[in-house]
Design a protein around this motif. Structure first.
Motif, PDB file in Angstrom:
ATOM      1  N   UNK A 126       0.727  -1.071   0.127  1.00 20.61           N
ATOM      2  CA  UNK A 126       0.022  -0.023   0.026  1.00 20.61           C
ATOM      3  C   UNK A 126       0.821   1.114  -0.038  1.00 20.61           C
ATOM      4  N   UNK A 127       0.824   2.093  -0.996  1.00 20.00           N
ATOM      5  CA  UNK A 127      -0.009   2.027  -2.012  1.00 20.00           C
ATOM      6  C   UNK A 127       0.491   1.059  -3.280  1.00 20.00           C
ATOM      7  N   UNK A 128      -0.394   0.421  -3.798  1.00 23.53           N
ATOM      8  CA  UNK A 128      -0.149  -0.691  -4.774  1.00 23.53           C
ATOM      9  C   UNK A 128       0.498  -0.168  -5.940  1.00 23.53           C
ATOM     10  N   UNK A 129       1.459  -0.729  -6.759  1.00 27.46           N
ATOM     11  CA  UNK A 129       1.774  -2.038  -6.321  1.00 27.46           C
ATOM     12  C   UNK A 129       3.124  -2.049  -5.388  1.00 27.46           C
ATOM     13  N   UNK A 130       3.962  -1.033  -5.273  1.00 27.39           N
ATOM     14  CA  UNK A 130       5.332  -1.033  -4.827  1.00 27.39           C
ATOM     15  C   UNK A 130       5.439  -0.663  -3.168  1.00 27.39           C
ATOM     16  N   UNK A 131       4.278  -0.011  -2.558  1.00 31.93           N
ATOM     17  CA  UNK A 131       4.359   0.076  -1.227  1.00 31.93           C
ATOM     18  C   UNK A 131       5.092   1.206  -1.143  1.00 31.93           C
ATOM     19  N   UNK A 132       5.875   1.513   0.287  1.00 33.22           N
ATOM     20  CA  UNK A 132       6.460   2.640   0.688  1.00 33.22           C
ATOM     21  C   UNK A 132       7.958   2.402   0.834  1.00 33.22           C
ATOM     22  N   UNK A 133       8.339   1.052   0.764  1.00 32.51           N
ATOM     23  CA  UNK A 133       9.716   0.682   0.961  1.00 32.51           C
ATOM     24  C   UNK A 133      10.379   0.721  -0.471  1.00 32.51           C
ATOM     25  N   UNK A 134      11.199   1.684  -0.792  1.00 35.12           N
ATOM     26  CA  UNK A 134      11.428   1.885  -2.339  1.00 35.12           C
ATOM     27  C   UNK A 134      13.077   1.700  -2.513  1.00 35.12           C
ATOM     28  N   UNK A 135      13.737   1.553  -1.227  1.00 34.21           N
ATOM     29  CA  UNK A 135      15.251   1.704  -1.391  1.00 34.21           C
ATOM     30  C   UNK A 135      15.853   0.256  -0.922  1.00 34.21           C
ATOM     31  N   UNK A 136      16.593  -0.350  -1.431  1.00 39.97           N
ATOM     32  CA  UNK A 136      17.158  -1.727  -1.180  1.00 39.97           C
ATOM     33  C   UNK A 136      18.153  -1.760   0.016  1.00 39.97           C
ATOM     34  N   UNK A 137      18.524  -0.657   0.386  1.00 36.36           N
ATOM     35  CA  UNK A 137      19.213  -0.508   1.850  1.00 36.36           C
ATOM     36  C   UNK A 137      18.173  -0.471   2.828  1.00 36.36           C
ATOM     37  N   UNK A 138      17.946  -1.578   3.608  1.00 34.54           N
ATOM     38  CA  UNK A 138      16.923  -1.602   4.558  1.00 34.54           C
ATOM     39  C   UNK A 138      16.999  -2.709   5.664  1.00 34.54           C
ATOM     40  N   UNK A 139      16.292  -2.457   6.550  1.00 31.78           N
ATOM     41  CA  UNK A 139      16.388  -3.098   8.070  1.00 31.78           C
ATOM     42  C   UNK A 139      15.285  -3.474   8.675  1.00 31.78           C
ATOM     43  N   UNK A 140      15.269  -4.681   9.481  1.00 34.27           N
ATOM     44  CA  UNK A 140      13.778  -4.955   9.852  1.00 34.27           C
ATOM     45  C   UNK A 140      13.913  -5.591  11.302  1.00 34.27           C
ATOM     46  N   UNK A 141      13.234  -5.115  12.413  1.00 33.31           N
ATOM     47  CA  UNK A 141      13.249  -5.591  13.649  1.00 33.31           C
ATOM     48  C   UNK A 141      11.840  -5.979  14.055  1.00 33.31           C
ATOM     49  N   UNK A 142      11.640  -6.910  14.980  1.00 34.60           N
ATOM     50  CA  UNK A 142      10.572  -7.305  15.521  1.00 34.60           C
ATOM     51  C   UNK A 142      10.205  -7.024  16.908  1.00 34.60           C
ATOM     52  N   UNK A 143       9.066  -6.295  16.961  1.00 32.66           N
ATOM     53  CA  UNK A 143       8.587  -5.487  18.323  1.00 32.66           C
ATOM     54  C   UNK A 143       7.980  -6.800  19.247  1.00 32.66           C
ATOM     55  N   UNK A 144       7.918  -6.630  20.341  1.00 29.13           N
ATOM     56  CA  UNK A 144       7.439  -7.749  21.355  1.00 29.13           C
ATOM     57  C   UNK A 144       6.112  -7.934  20.962  1.00 29.13           C
ATOM     58  N   UNK A 145       5.319  -6.835  20.558  1.00 24.85           N
ATOM     59  CA  UNK A 145       3.836  -7.196  20.264  1.00 24.85           C
ATOM     60  C   UNK A 145       3.579  -7.760  18.689  1.00 24.85           C
ATOM     61  N   UNK A 146       4.671  -8.261  18.255  1.00 28.40           N
ATOM     62  CA  UNK A 146       4.605  -8.916  16.891  1.00 28.40           C
ATOM     63  C   UNK A 146       4.664  -8.190  15.777  1.00 28.40           C
ATOM     64  N   UNK A 147       4.661  -6.940  15.821  1.00 29.76           N
ATOM     65  CA  UNK A 147       4.651  -6.053  14.471  1.00 29.76           C
ATOM     66  C   UNK A 147       6.059  -5.662  14.194  1.00 29.76           C
ATOM     67  N   UNK A 148       6.314  -5.126  13.094  1.00 29.38           N
ATOM     68  CA  UNK A 148       7.496  -5.037  12.617  1.00 29.38           C
ATOM     69  C   UNK A 148       7.688  -3.710  12.416  1.00 29.38           C
ATOM     70  N   UNK A 149       9.267  -3.272  12.595  1.00 26.55           N
ATOM     71  CA  UNK A 149       9.653  -1.957  12.178  1.00 26.55           C
ATOM     72  C   UNK A 149      10.697  -2.060  10.891  1.00 26.55           C
ATOM     73  N   UNK A 150      10.406  -0.988  10.253  1.00 27.79           N
ATOM     74  CA  UNK A 150      11.311  -1.182   8.719  1.00 27.79           C
ATOM     75  C   UNK A 150      12.039   0.113   8.718  1.00 27.79           C
ATOM     76  N   UNK A 151      13.322  -0.002   8.409  1.00 26.16           N
ATOM     77  CA  UNK A 151      13.975   1.387   8.195  1.00 26.16           C
ATOM     78  C   UNK A 151      14.495   1.315   6.609  1.00 26.16           C
ATOM     79  N   UNK A 152      14.520   2.335   6.126  1.00 28.91           N
ATOM     80  CA  UNK A 152      15.028   2.548   4.699  1.00 28.91           C
ATOM     81  C   UNK A 152      16.044   3.473   4.503  1.00 28.91           C
ATOM     82  N   UNK A 153      17.046   3.491   3.523  1.00 30.47           N
ATOM     83  CA  UNK A 153      17.736   4.550   3.404  1.00 30.47           C
ATOM     84  C   UNK A 153      17.015   5.968   2.627  1.00 30.47           C
ATOM     85  N   UNK A 154      17.310   6.926   3.318  1.00 28.91           N
ATOM     86  CA  UNK A 154      16.739   8.257   2.801  1.00 28.91           C
ATOM     87  C   UNK A 154      17.670   9.425   3.157  1.00 28.91           C
TER      88      UNK A 154
END
Length: 710
Positions: free
Chosen positions: A293-321
């Protein structure tokens, strides 16, 4: 979301009670049983004070210790806690040394720290060196994995050569290896973001031996997106949860599309591999969180990215900007199974723009904090995520150079890998800290003062306080599974008002009267009122504060009956670490009135008399003379000491009627509006009762024998 701060109140107070040390949050790691009751542990940094709390034996004070390995003996104890404290001015500061060999890396790409307190590898540090070379400070590094203990020591003797695990990292160029992650079973997962050598490998906790290849790549379906194989592409980030057959690996993949069609619409998806015990896992991943969302490519547009898991089960994603926008934010949050971000940092009007973000992050779930690395001049952002919809930029670490990756250790220190400064740097938030490492594999970091629970008048509700009772105010500092009340230095304890009005009162330490002791007498309570619970199976500190001292010192005399006053207890632990308590309330009540008023007096002034049960104001014993108010027909028990001021107890008088001699405890029924109970002691100047001379005892000879002493 789990919050350590909810239970311990995270603060940073420069109390100056501990010797200044290098700015750090020190903690004990790598606990090892050496046999014969001896144990070793490693301090990640110098500590102002260390002591060992031994179950079944006395505490062992080790004092100030430098970073590195230390030993102690458990004595007759059956378990232990290593309590480490330190005090510094708050504020992020580097406590690693750029001149140390283990701080120098030519092109570090990833960093991670083992946070498993039950592991012998607890606190170990891992750095992925992405491109071999010689640093400006003269260390020559190679491609692969570097392993250190918590004090940055070369724990395995690898020297300057990285562990490569039999993998040809050189073919992948400067992004091979890339990010690292420590799994729950202590193994280390290493991603490769390169086109020519993409994938994930797994190393043992000590870095020794061959690395396992986790994803198969026999069939190259590359159609212009470099690094794309039959079940993965160039992997920028890896996260692992579970152990054994339940092991699940998640990745962010630069190339892997949502279908076998080539495209970038899968770039921001969190991909799931149920690897279990597999090596070279086959089959494509499933989508755990869908950036669609938005379709089709969403909001993560850079390939330098990182992800961590919150203890509530959600995901935080950082990308190069360089600068962010709602269509391409620096930081997003996705619900598990979601199809679009539920948080977008560019839409958060209360959060400054995260300019120069470098596409890396780490999370400390216990403190509800995220660290995000930025490019030169912008340091590392520290974000408070306790409200996941409204983040707060709580601080910025002044890291120079590009932050290629960041990591928290369990105590909240931040590790920054930078290729431009060619360093691994470790930063501390400063402040006053207490870190407890248990032999049972537990760990508790506290920003001090340590906060206990307070229960005024354990077992009673409400907490009525009669200012003219001439008794004592019962209090208990509650021990819990994470806070041991026996660590408290009783001599340091003071009672005060939470609003700061008035002074401080030390506990009464009789005789005469009661004194402080450790026992299980109370249960913590976090509601808005009070409770009548008593013991909960955990030892507490029971104390008594003399009413005649509490009233004037806390300035309670002018307050009206019915007023509620919040009180707190504070002091220091046996190692000098300050503590305080959460507040509890007393309700000011008027003195008791007839019918059923019992006036208790004594021929020796201020002698302590125990009284049972609690009266209508929830008072018990007191310093004679005092009054207690009971319902009619109540059975009351009074107990006097056998000696007071060197004078022996003689008898009780109830309403002027002498009772049996020598019986210090008297039971009687409340049957009138006012009753008088007097404890009569021998007058030391006369040796009689109420001034009457004592007749000498005549001893008659028996059977011709003389009395002893004749």
């Amino acid at each position: 979301m789990m919050k350590l701060r909810a239970g311990i109140v995270i603060v940073a107070l420069a109390v100056g009670l501990l010797a200044p040390q290098a700015l750090a949050v020190p903690y004990a790691s790598g606990v090892t049983d050496l046999g014969g009751g001896d144990y070793s542990f490693v301090l990640n940094q110098d500590a102002g004070s260390v002591f060992i709390l031994r179950t079944g034996d006395t505490p062992l004070l080790l004092g100030a210790l430098t970073k590195g390995s230390h030993t102690f003996n458990i004595g007759s104890g059956s378990a232990f806690q290593i309590v480490v404290s330190n005090s510094e001015a708050p504020g992020w500061a580097q406590f690693s040394d750029d001149n140390d060999n283990t701080s120098k890396y030519y092109t570090p790409r990833g960093v991670a720290v083992n946070q498993n307190a039950a592991s012998p590898y607890f606190g170990w540090i891992y750095v992925a060196e992405g491109y071999a070379g010689t640093t400006g400070s003269g260390r020559t590094t190679t491609d692969g994995l570097y392993v250190m203990s918590a004090d940055q020591a070369d724990a395995t003797g690898q020297g300057d050569a990285a562990y490569d695990g039999g993998v040809d990292w050189v073919v992948g160029g400067s992004s091979s290896p890339f990010r690292v992650h420590v799994a729950p079973d202590d193994t280390v997962y290493i991603s490769d973001w390169s086109d020519g050598h993409s994938g994930v490998w797994r190393a043992a906790a000590d870095g020794l031996g061959m690395f396992d290849k986790m994803l198969a790549d026999e069939t190259n379906v590359n159609s212009g997106a470099g690094g794309l194989y039959d079940n993965h592409g160039s992997i920028a980030s890896v996260y692992v949860e579970g152990t054994g057959m339940g092991t699940v690996m998640y990745t962010l993949d630069e190339d892997w599309p949502e279908s076998l069609g080539i495209g970038t619409e899968g770039r921001g998806d969190v991909l799931r591999y149920d690897i279990g015990m597999d090596i070279e896992h086959t089959g494509p991943p499933s989508i755990q969180a869908d950036d669609d969302t938005p379709s089709p490519e969403g909001v993560i547009l850079n390939s330098r990215m990182d992800v961590v898991r919150d203890d509530d089960g959600s995901w935080w994603i950082a990308q190069y900007r360089w600068t962010e926008s709602p269509g391409a934010p620096s930081l997003t949050r996705f619900l598990d199974g979601g199809t679009g971000p539920v948080y977008n940092s560019a839409d958060d009007l209360g959060l400054p723009l995260l300019i120069a973000d470098y596409g890396n992050l780490d999370i400390h779930n216990g403190f509800d904090m995220i660290a995000m690395g930025a490019r030169s001049g912008y340091g590392v952002y520290i974000l408070d995520i306790s409200d996941p919809d409204n983040l707060v930029l709580s601080d910025t670490i002044p890291q120079s150079g590009y932050a290629q990756d960041v990591a928290f250790d369990i105590a909240g220190n931040v590790y920054v890998a930078s290729s431009s400064s060619e360093t691994l740097r470790i930063w501390s938030p400063g402040g006053d800290w207490l870190a407890i490492t248990g032999s049972d594999g537990t760990f508790f970091p506290f920003a001090v003062p340590v906060v206990y629970d307070l229960d005024i008048k354990p077992g009673s509700c409400p907490n009525s306080f009669n200012r003219k009772s001439r008794g004592v105010l019962h209090t208990a500092v509650c021990g819990t599974e994470t806070l041991d009340a026996t660590m408290i230095d009783i001599a340091s304890v003071r009672l005060s008002r939470a609003d700061g009005i008035g002074g401080q009162v030390a506990p009464h330490e009789g005789p005469p009267g009661p004194h402080s002791f450790f026992d299980d007498v109370a249960t913590p309570y976090h509601g808005e009122s009070c409770h009548e619970l008593e013991a909960d199976g955990i030892v507490d500190l029971k104390m008594y504060f003399q009413s005649e001292v509490v009233t004037p010192v806390l300035e309670l005399g002018t307050l009206p009956p019915g007023a509620l006053v919040e009180l707190v207890v504070s002091g220091t632990l046996i190692d000098g670490t300050p503590f305080t308590t959460a507040g509890d309330w007393i309700r000011l009540v008027p003195p008791g009135t007839p019918p059923g008023l019992v006036a208790v007096s004594s021929t020796v002034p201020d002698v302590w008399i125990d009284a049972y049960p609690l009266d209508l104001q929830l008072d018990d014993g007191g310093f004679a003379d005092f009054q207690r108010s009971y319902p009619q027909t109540s059975l009351v028990t009074l107990t006097a000491p056998r000696m007071a001021e060197g004078v022996r107890f003689a008898r009780w008088e109830i309403d002027g009627e002498p009772q049996a001699r020598g019986q210090t405890t008297i039971d009687f029924e409340v049957v009138g509006e006012v009753m008088e109970a007097k404890a009569v002691f021998l007058n030391p100047g006369v040796q009689g009762i109420q001034g009457a001379p004592v007749q000498p005892i005549q001893v008659q000879p028996i059977g011709g024998m003389q009395p002893a002493g004749r």
